[in-house]
Scaffold this motif. Structure first.
Motif, PDB file in Angstrom:
ATOM      1  N   LYS A   1       0.810  -1.221   0.000  1.00  0.00           N
ATOM      2  CA  LYS A   1       0.000   0.000   0.000  1.00  0.00           C
ATOM      3  C   LYS A   1       0.843   1.272   0.000  1.00  0.00           C
ATOM      4  O   LYS A   1       0.330   2.368   0.222  1.00  0.00           O
ATOM      5  CB  LYS A   1      -0.954  -0.001   1.197  1.00  0.00           C
ATOM      6  N   GLU A   2       2.132   1.129  -0.273  1.00  0.00           N
ATOM      7  CA  GLU A   2       2.988   2.308  -0.344  1.00  0.00           C
ATOM      8  C   GLU A   2       2.948   2.902  -1.751  1.00  0.00           C
ATOM      9  O   GLU A   2       2.624   2.226  -2.737  1.00  0.00           O
ATOM     10  CB  GLU A   2       4.421   1.950   0.053  1.00  0.00           C
ATOM     11  N   TYR A   3       3.326   4.190  -1.821  1.00  0.00           N
ATOM     12  CA  TYR A   3       3.257   4.916  -3.094  1.00  0.00           C
ATOM     13  C   TYR A   3       4.656   5.150  -3.681  1.00  0.00           C
ATOM     14  O   TYR A   3       5.663   5.201  -2.961  1.00  0.00           O
ATOM     15  CB  TYR A   3       2.584   6.274  -2.898  1.00  0.00           C
ATOM     16  N   VAL A   4       4.654   5.301  -5.014  1.00  0.00           N
ATOM     17  CA  VAL A   4       5.874   5.701  -5.722  1.00  0.00           C
ATOM     18  C   VAL A   4       5.555   6.926  -6.565  1.00  0.00           C
ATOM     19  O   VAL A   4       4.394   7.195  -6.908  1.00  0.00           O
ATOM     20  CB  VAL A   4       6.412   4.584  -6.646  1.00  0.00           C
ATOM     21  N   ILE A   5       6.595   7.671  -6.884  1.00  0.00           N
ATOM     22  CA  ILE A   5       6.515   8.667  -7.949  1.00  0.00           C
ATOM     23  C   ILE A   5       7.040   7.982  -9.198  1.00  0.00           C
ATOM     24  O   ILE A   5       8.164   7.485  -9.212  1.00  0.00           O
ATOM     25  CB  ILE A   5       7.362   9.916  -7.624  1.00  0.00           C
ATOM     26  N   ARG A   6       6.210   7.900 -10.215  1.00  0.00           N
ATOM     27  CA  ARG A   6       6.587   7.219 -11.463  1.00  0.00           C
ATOM     28  C   ARG A   6       6.625   8.252 -12.585  1.00  0.00           C
ATOM     29  O   ARG A   6       5.651   8.974 -12.806  1.00  0.00           O
ATOM     30  CB  ARG A   6       5.603   6.108 -11.784  1.00  0.00           C
ATOM     31  N   MET A   7       7.753   8.336 -13.253  1.00  0.00           N
ATOM     32  CA  MET A   7       7.873   9.333 -14.328  1.00  0.00           C
ATOM     33  C   MET A   7       8.465   8.719 -15.595  1.00  0.00           C
ATOM     34  O   MET A   7       9.330   7.852 -15.544  1.00  0.00           O
ATOM     35  CB  MET A   7       8.721  10.523 -13.869  1.00  0.00           C
ATOM     36  N   GLU A   8       7.953   9.205 -16.717  1.00  0.00           N
ATOM     37  CA  GLU A   8       8.478   8.840 -18.038  1.00  0.00           C
ATOM     38  C   GLU A   8       9.261  10.031 -18.587  1.00  0.00           C
ATOM     39  O   GLU A   8       8.779  11.170 -18.541  1.00  0.00           O
ATOM     40  CB  GLU A   8       7.348   8.539 -19.009  1.00  0.00           C
ATOM     41  N   ARG A   9      10.443   9.757 -19.121  1.00  0.00           N
ATOM     42  CA  ARG A   9      11.255  10.822 -19.695  1.00  0.00           C
ATOM     43  C   ARG A   9      11.956  10.355 -20.957  1.00  0.00           C
ATOM     44  O   ARG A   9      12.207   9.170 -21.143  1.00  0.00           O
ATOM     45  CB  ARG A   9      12.328  11.284 -18.701  1.00  0.00           C
ATOM     46  N   ILE A  10      12.280  11.321 -21.812  1.00  0.00           N
ATOM     47  CA  ILE A  10      13.213  11.099 -22.904  1.00  0.00           C
ATOM     48  C   ILE A  10      14.477  11.852 -22.536  1.00  0.00           C
ATOM     49  O   ILE A  10      14.422  13.028 -22.164  1.00  0.00           O
ATOM     50  CB  ILE A  10      12.662  11.615 -24.251  1.00  0.00           C
ATOM     51  N   ARG A  11      15.619  11.203 -22.623  1.00  0.00           N
ATOM     52  CA  ARG A  11      16.891  11.818 -22.264  1.00  0.00           C
ATOM     53  C   ARG A  11      17.693  12.087 -23.538  1.00  0.00           C
ATOM     54  O   ARG A  11      17.754  11.244 -24.437  1.00  0.00           O
ATOM     55  CB  ARG A  11      17.690  10.909 -21.328  1.00  0.00           C
ATOM     56  N   TYR A  12      18.330  13.257 -23.578  1.00  0.00           N
ATOM     57  CA  TYR A  12      19.036  13.708 -24.774  1.00  0.00           C
ATOM     58  C   TYR A  12      20.494  14.005 -24.475  1.00  0.00           C
ATOM     59  O   TYR A  12      20.862  14.367 -23.351  1.00  0.00           O
ATOM     60  CB  TYR A  12      18.407  14.992 -25.317  1.00  0.00           C
ATOM     61  N   ALA A  13      21.339  13.885 -25.497  1.00  0.00           N
ATOM     62  CA  ALA A  13      22.716  14.375 -25.465  1.00  0.00           C
ATOM     63  C   ALA A  13      22.895  15.252 -26.685  1.00  0.00           C
ATOM     64  O   ALA A  13      22.715  14.796 -27.819  1.00  0.00           O
ATOM     65  CB  ALA A  13      23.718  13.225 -25.489  1.00  0.00           C
ATOM     66  N   ASP A  14      23.195  16.538 -26.453  1.00  0.00           N
ATOM     67  CA  ASP A  14      23.289  17.506 -27.560  1.00  0.00           C
ATOM     68  C   ASP A  14      22.034  17.474 -28.428  1.00  0.00           C
ATOM     69  O   ASP A  14      22.097  17.469 -29.665  1.00  0.00           O
ATOM     70  CB  ASP A  14      24.533  17.234 -28.412  1.00  0.00           C
ATOM     71  N   ASN A  15      20.880  17.397 -27.776  1.00  0.00           N
ATOM     72  CA  ASN A  15      19.558  17.433 -28.423  1.00  0.00           C
ATOM     73  C   ASN A  15      19.239  16.198 -29.253  1.00  0.00           C
ATOM     74  O   ASN A  15      18.222  16.171 -29.952  1.00  0.00           O
ATOM     75  CB  ASN A  15      19.413  18.685 -29.308  1.00  0.00           C
ATOM     76  N   LEU A  16      20.071  15.164 -29.190  1.00  0.00           N
ATOM     77  CA  LEU A  16      19.794  13.910 -29.883  1.00  0.00           C
ATOM     78  C   LEU A  16      19.194  12.931 -28.878  1.00  0.00           C
ATOM     79  O   LEU A  16      19.805  12.652 -27.842  1.00  0.00           O
ATOM     80  CB  LEU A  16      21.083  13.331 -30.470  1.00  0.00           C
ATOM     81  N   PRO A  17      17.989  12.406 -29.131  1.00  0.00           N
ATOM     82  CA  PRO A  17      17.375  11.486 -28.167  1.00  0.00           C
ATOM     83  C   PRO A  17      18.148  10.177 -28.063  1.00  0.00           C
ATOM     84  O   PRO A  17      18.403   9.516 -29.067  1.00  0.00           O
ATOM     85  CB  PRO A  17      15.966  11.268 -28.734  1.00  0.00           C
ATOM     86  N   LEU A  18      18.516   9.817 -26.839  1.00  0.00           N
ATOM     87  CA  LEU A  18      19.289   8.597 -26.605  1.00  0.00           C
ATOM     88  C   LEU A  18      18.478   7.510 -25.919  1.00  0.00           C
ATOM     89  O   LEU A  18      18.662   6.337 -26.201  1.00  0.00           O
ATOM     90  CB  LEU A  18      20.515   8.895 -25.732  1.00  0.00           C
ATOM     91  N   VAL A  19      17.602   7.925 -25.004  1.00  0.00           N
ATOM     92  CA  VAL A  19      16.955   6.911 -24.170  1.00  0.00           C
ATOM     93  C   VAL A  19      15.553   7.336 -23.744  1.00  0.00           C
ATOM     94  O   VAL A  19      15.308   8.506 -23.458  1.00  0.00           O
ATOM     95  CB  VAL A  19      17.830   6.605 -22.926  1.00  0.00           C
ATOM     96  N   TYR A  20      14.666   6.370 -23.743  1.00  0.00           N
ATOM     97  CA  TYR A  20      13.338   6.517 -23.160  1.00  0.00           C
ATOM     98  C   TYR A  20      13.366   5.746 -21.852  1.00  0.00           C
ATOM     99  O   TYR A  20      13.804   4.596 -21.817  1.00  0.00           O
ATOM    100  CB  TYR A  20      12.275   5.945 -24.092  1.00  0.00           C
TER     101      TYR A  20
END
Length: 232
Positions: A118-137
């Motif tokens: 019954k505990e909570y988490v903060i769950r977030m989705e992000r796209i991470r970039y290096a020099d504006n090039l997407p590297l990772v979801y």
């Protein structure tokens, strides 16, 4: 005698090595390049596809073909944030937040973060970039009880730095890596084609006392990122 597409492959690669096209520069259209080499577009496409598979070129959906950036490398030892990895290689990190929610921990999150049902988490989705090039979801889950006094920006933009700033000492991490193909949704986020090679990483990061503080599921573009091992 070498096939025509191999000759074109070698010529393009040599031009890149000689600096005719810089890293990140967009190549001419297939039509223009086919005319330049006096071959069919199909032959030209074979050469370009081979260069893409080798990581020399990269295709960006709706944009064209570019000289690939050098791959960002992560040393598989210790616990380091994405921001620290990218900064260490002289690139500029950035993120795009897709979602940020407070939710009851799933069974998997409870198991990996040592939480009660019954505990909570903060769950977030992000796209991470290096020099504006997407590297990772990535999808990151963090126990809410550890970060109640943090603001959203501290969590989404520089989480590891924030943890240290609040007196937490970061310890080891546990990582699992496997290969998969990009789904249509992830491919759109990362500006690649559906089915593109992905390096999937599951990581649990721990504090120095052994308490897990982050559970992350990441999908890296296979030809933009690489992991390497270093043994003492």
């Amino acid at each position: 005698m070498l096939p025509a597409y191999i000759k074109i492959h070698d010529a393009i690669k040599k031009d890149i090595e000689n600096g005719q096209w810089a890293i990140g520069e967009r190549l001419p259209s297939e039509r223009d390049m086919a005319d330049e080499f006096a071959v069919s577009r199909m032959t030209l496409r074979q050469a370009v596809t081979l260069l893409v598979e080798e990581g020399v070129l990269e295709r960006r959906i709706g944009s064209g073909t570019y000289v690939a950036s050098r791959r960002v490398q992560e040393k598989m030892r210790g616990t380091t944030s994405f921001t620290e990895i990218v900064n260490s290689q002289g690139k500029t990190p950035s993120s795009k937040l897709i979602s940020y929610q407070r939710q009851l921990a799933s069974e998997t999150e409870c198991q990996n973060l040592q939480l009660e049902s019954k505990e909570y988490v903060i769950r977030m989705e992000r796209i991470r970039y290096a020099d504006n090039l997407p590297l990772v979801y990535e999808v990151a889950s963090i126990p809410e009880k550890l970060i109640r006094n943090f603001n959203k920006t501290e969590i989404t933009e520089h989480f590891f730095q924030t943890m240290r700033g609040h007196g937490y000492e970061i310890g080891k991490s546990q990582q699992t890596i496997y290969a998969k193909s990009a789904s249509e949704r992830v491919a759109n986020y990362l500006e690649i084609n559906k089915g593109h090679a992905i390096l999937a990483l599951t990581q649990i990061s721990y504090l120095s006392d052994g308490l897990p503080f982050e559970y992350v599921r990441s999908q890296y573009v296979g030809d933009r990122f690489e992991f390497y091992l270093e043994n003492n």
